[in-house]
Design an enzyme around this catalytic site. Structure first.
Site, PDB file in Angstrom:
ATOM      1  N   TYR A  64       0.851  -1.198   0.000  1.00  0.00           N
ATOM      2  CA  TYR A  64       0.000   0.000   0.000  1.00  0.00           C
ATOM      3  C   TYR A  64       0.886   1.248   0.000  1.00  0.00           C
ATOM      4  O   TYR A  64       1.624   1.509   0.940  1.00  0.00           O
ATOM      5  CB  TYR A  64      -0.892  -0.011   1.232  1.00  0.00           C
ATOM      6  N   LYS A 115      -0.962  -0.948  -4.411  1.00  0.00           N
ATOM      7  CA  LYS A 115      -2.176  -0.156  -4.252  1.00  0.00           C
ATOM      8  C   LYS A 115      -1.786   1.295  -4.010  1.00  0.00           C
ATOM      9  O   LYS A 115      -1.083   1.600  -3.041  1.00  0.00           O
ATOM     10  CB  LYS A 115      -3.011  -0.689  -3.085  1.00  0.00           C
TER      11      LYS A 115
END
Length: 305
Positions: free
Chosen positions: A136, A162
């Protein structure tokens, strides 16, 4: 190694709390099961919408265990992990034994670091199990293209990226750098209310997105997703203008509303999920009523059936 998602929005379910503020696993499971009826492509428990930041390590694992049992293998379950490196390592080892399909590696706790420090953090967690890892890119975990490419070369269990920062030029640079190293990496738009920016992300090679809206209004989120997949830009635009943009405007009035509004929307539908834990705050009556109007408008746009 990869994560194979089904055709549907990626579901980031809430964590329900009872009247005393304790995790309510029964309600968490029931609400998750209701969401599953709308065909998500994957489930991400105890992540941002699930208030990972406010859960103890034990609570987080309990929420993921309930998700694994509820989903029962129908779609991948990708668990939230992050924070202090020792806690993240311990959690990922537990998750590997529980049957999770992968992890979403959230940023390290509070402290900033060099790119070398980020490599060490991600590598320490990735090497703690054989679970696929989605990294992330957000908060204190800000990767350069060179750093992510290096991680892909060194850590075969890293399968996804992400983006939660919103620098589209950097995101495209990362996509291109990653493809020079491996062709099996999946990219996700992880911005708040990602539907509002997904057209731009798809254009740079990021076709997947997280949908917090699915957690409170799965019919609306699924309607947008189907229009997005089918290339029905007119339908997407109608939902953006009539539902998503008003929701974003309300969300932006108060820090933390990206999560608080989702739980408020569920409460409006009758789901006893409780409020949010501090430091987040729940919306008051005026904002709750505005949310109700926005949700009603979205439901009307996709039809009453």
């Amino acid at each position: 190694m990869t994560l194979t998602f089904r055709d549907g929005p990626l579901y980031f379910p809430v964590t329900a709390f009872d009247a005393d503020g304790e995790v309510d696993l029964v309600t968490t499971a029931r609400v998750l099961a209701e969401g599953m009826e709308h065909g998500p492509g994957g489930v991400f428990p105890a992540c941002g919408t699930g208030e990972f930041h406010a859960l103890s390590a034990t609570e987080s694992l309990s929420v993921v265990r309930v998700a694994i049992d509820t989903v029962a293998g129908r779609v991948p379950v990708v668990a939230g992990v992050g924070g202090p490196v020792g806690q993240a390592i311990a959690s990922v080892r537990e998750l590997a034994g529980m049957g999770a399909d992968g992890i979403l590696l959230l940023p390290p706790y509070l402290v900033g670091s060099s790119q070398e420090g980020l490599v060490r953090y991600v590598s320490a967690v990735a090497e703690a199990s054989t679970l696929p890892v989605v990294v992330y890119h957000r908060g204190s975990a800000r990767f350069t293209a060179e750093t992510f490419a290096r991680l892909l070369a060194e850590q075969p269990t890293i399968v996804g990226f992400k983006d939660g920062i919103g620098d589209v030029a950097l995101a495209q640079e990362i996509v291109l750098a990653a493809r020079r190293v491996r062709d099996d990496v999946q990219f996700f738009n992880g911005l708040l209310t990602a539907e509002a920016s997904q057209a731009a992300y798809r254009a740079i090679g990021i076709p997947l997105y997280s949908s917090a809206v699915f957690a409170m209004a799965p019919r609306i989120a699924s309607g947008f997703y189907r229009a997005y997949v089918d290339g029905d830009s007119a339908a997407c635009d109608r939902l953006l203008e009539g539902f998503y943009h008003p929701l974003v405007a309300l969300r932006d009035t108060t820090p933390g509303y990206a999560v608080s509004l989702i739980k408020a929307g569920l409460r409006l539908s009758g789901a006893p999920v409780g409020g949010v834990r501090p430091p987040l705050t729940d919306p008051g009556d005026a904002h709750s009523e505005e949310l109700r109007r926005i949700l009603d408008a979205g439901e009307r746009m996709i039809g009453g059936s």
